[in-house]
Write a protein that holds these residues in place. Structure first.
Motif, short mmCIF file in Angstrom:
data_model
loop_
_atom_site.label_atom_id
_atom_site.label_comp_id
_atom_site.label_asym_id
_atom_site.label_seq_id
_atom_site.Cartn_x
_atom_site.Cartn_y
_atom_site.Cartn_z
N MET A 34 -6.06 -9.33 -12.72
CA MET A 34 -6.75 -8.56 -13.75
C MET A 34 -5.80 -7.92 -14.74
N GLY A 35 -4.50 -8.03 -14.51
CA GLY A 35 -3.52 -7.43 -15.41
C GLY A 35 -3.34 -5.94 -15.18
N TRP A 36 -3.66 -5.46 -13.98
CA TRP A 36 -3.56 -4.04 -13.67
C TRP A 36 -2.28 -3.69 -12.94
N GLY A 37 -1.45 -4.67 -12.62
CA GLY A 37 -0.26 -4.42 -11.83
C GLY A 37 0.82 -3.69 -12.62
N ASP A 38 1.87 -3.28 -11.91
CA ASP A 38 2.98 -2.55 -12.52
C ASP A 38 4.25 -2.92 -11.77
N LEU A 39 4.65 -4.22 -11.91
CA LEU A 39 5.80 -4.76 -11.20
C LEU A 39 5.63 -4.52 -9.69
N ILE A 40 6.57 -3.81 -9.05
CA ILE A 40 6.46 -3.56 -7.62
C ILE A 40 5.92 -2.15 -7.35
N TYR A 41 5.49 -1.47 -8.40
CA TYR A 41 5.08 -0.07 -8.27
C TYR A 41 3.56 0.03 -8.21
N THR A 42 3.08 1.21 -7.95
CA THR A 42 1.68 1.54 -7.64
C THR A 42 1.30 0.95 -6.28
N HIS A 43 0.18 1.44 -5.75
CA HIS A 43 -0.14 1.11 -4.37
C HIS A 43 -1.65 1.04 -4.14
N ILE A 44 -2.00 0.25 -3.15
CA ILE A 44 -3.36 0.23 -2.62
C ILE A 44 -3.22 0.36 -1.11
N SER A 45 -3.90 1.31 -0.54
CA SER A 45 -3.81 1.51 0.91
C SER A 45 -5.18 1.32 1.54
N HIS A 53 -4.38 4.26 11.63
CA HIS A 53 -3.29 3.51 11.04
C HIS A 53 -3.73 2.94 9.69
N PHE A 54 -2.75 2.70 8.82
CA PHE A 54 -3.04 2.27 7.46
C PHE A 54 -2.19 1.06 7.10
N LEU A 55 -2.65 0.31 6.12
CA LEU A 55 -1.91 -0.83 5.58
C LEU A 55 -1.54 -0.53 4.14
N ILE A 56 -0.33 -0.94 3.74
CA ILE A 56 0.12 -0.74 2.37
C ILE A 56 1.14 -1.82 2.06
N ASN A 57 1.46 -1.99 0.78
CA ASN A 57 2.41 -3.02 0.39
C ASN A 57 3.84 -2.64 0.75
N ALA A 58 4.65 -3.65 1.05
CA ALA A 58 6.07 -3.44 1.30
C ALA A 58 6.77 -3.16 -0.03
N PHE A 59 7.70 -2.22 -0.01
CA PHE A 59 8.41 -1.85 -1.23
C PHE A 59 9.34 -3.00 -1.64
N GLY A 60 9.18 -3.45 -2.87
CA GLY A 60 9.97 -4.55 -3.38
C GLY A 60 9.23 -5.87 -3.43
N VAL A 61 8.01 -5.91 -2.93
CA VAL A 61 7.19 -7.12 -2.96
C VAL A 61 6.22 -7.05 -4.12
N ALA A 62 6.24 -8.05 -5.01
CA ALA A 62 5.33 -8.08 -6.14
C ALA A 62 3.90 -8.28 -5.66
N PHE A 63 2.95 -7.81 -6.45
CA PHE A 63 1.55 -7.90 -6.04
C PHE A 63 1.11 -9.33 -5.79
N ASP A 64 1.65 -10.29 -6.56
CA ASP A 64 1.24 -11.68 -6.36
C ASP A 64 2.02 -12.35 -5.23
N GLU A 65 2.85 -11.57 -4.52
CA GLU A 65 3.53 -12.06 -3.32
C GLU A 65 2.93 -11.47 -2.05
#
Length: 255
Positions: A34-45, A53-65
């Protein structure tokens, strides 16, 4: 040094956790689409159902990875629980942990830095009742003033107080945030919020006089919005279609 660590957890976690991982990984891919990403920054939990327990993205992984298996399982303090192959951005989880601590109905929290939400959040009047999309968001919307990077634990209390019982938050000079019982609910709410902000900016830039919505209609639409855009007729209706789209775009998120 630039290789992405790969792992496969499909048969190593519960069926409930695996489904939570699939939904969240798809959400990251859709946000990027959707074009809402910000490189490796911002988060969805996302909270793993029936756990703390919670799930979140690994730091340094792009959203499309992001994949179901490379999401990181953490506790409410951001401590990594599932092996330590990855790390998270502790500062990035400050906002999410603040919300998850007090909103036990928040199965998913989406915080993004889209240009539209940053711009409208930074306007003195914030989001205005100018479109049907704004009705969906304004029925449950509050604001949080900018305090710099979210690294101060003291800010968590103010975030909690400002959010209250609402499901939409505009962070002044910063971006937007939505939450929901499910990933689908939170995603749909962010879609509506971002679309409302985009439309407002287009109207304001047109130079034309804007037709206003009478307060009596606003009040009634607020009630309708709370019914139409929640539960079975809201995110839960739209999310299966969004999952199908995620599979069409790139099924690798399901690894």
């Amino acid at each position: 040094m630039y290789d992405l660590i790969e792992r496969n957890l499909k048969n190593k976690v519960s069926a409930t956790e695996w489904q939570a991982r699939l939904d969240l990984a798809a959400c990251y891919r859709l946000v990027e689409h959707m074009g809402w990403g910000d490189l490796i920054y911002t988060h969805i939990s996302s909270r793993i159902p029936e756990t703390e327990h919670f799930l979140i993205n690994a730091f340094g992984v792009a959203f499309d990875e992001v994949t179901a298996s490379n999401l990181v399982k953490i506790d409410i303090d951001g401590n990594v629980l599932d092996g330590g192959e990855f790390e998270i951005n502790p500062a990035g989880f400050t906002i999410h942990s603040a919300i998850h601590q007090i909103r036990h109905d928040a199965g998913c929290v989406i915080h993004l830095h889209t240009p539209a939400t940053i711009t409208v959040a930074s306007q003195q009047q914030g989001l205005l009742p100018l479109s049907q999309y704004s009705m969906f968001s304004m029925a449950s919307l509050s604001y949080h003033d900018y305090e710099g990077l979210a690294v101060n634990p003291d800010e968590k209390l103010r975030l909690q107080q400002n959010l209250g019982a609402n499901n939409h938050l505009l962070l002044r000079n910063h971006g937007g945030l939505t939450l929901g019982q499910t990933v689908g609910d939170a995603f749909m709410r962010f879609y509506d919020l971002n679309r409302a902000c985009e439309i407002q900016l287009m109207m304001q830039s047109s130079g034309e006089q804007i037709t206003t919505i009478p307060q009596s209609i606003i009040d009634n639409i607020y009630k309708q919005a709370n019914i139409v855009h929640s539960g079975e007729t809201g995110g839960q209706k739209a999310w299966p279609a969004m999952m199908r789209k995620a599979y069409r775009l790139d099924p690798s998120f399901a690894k």
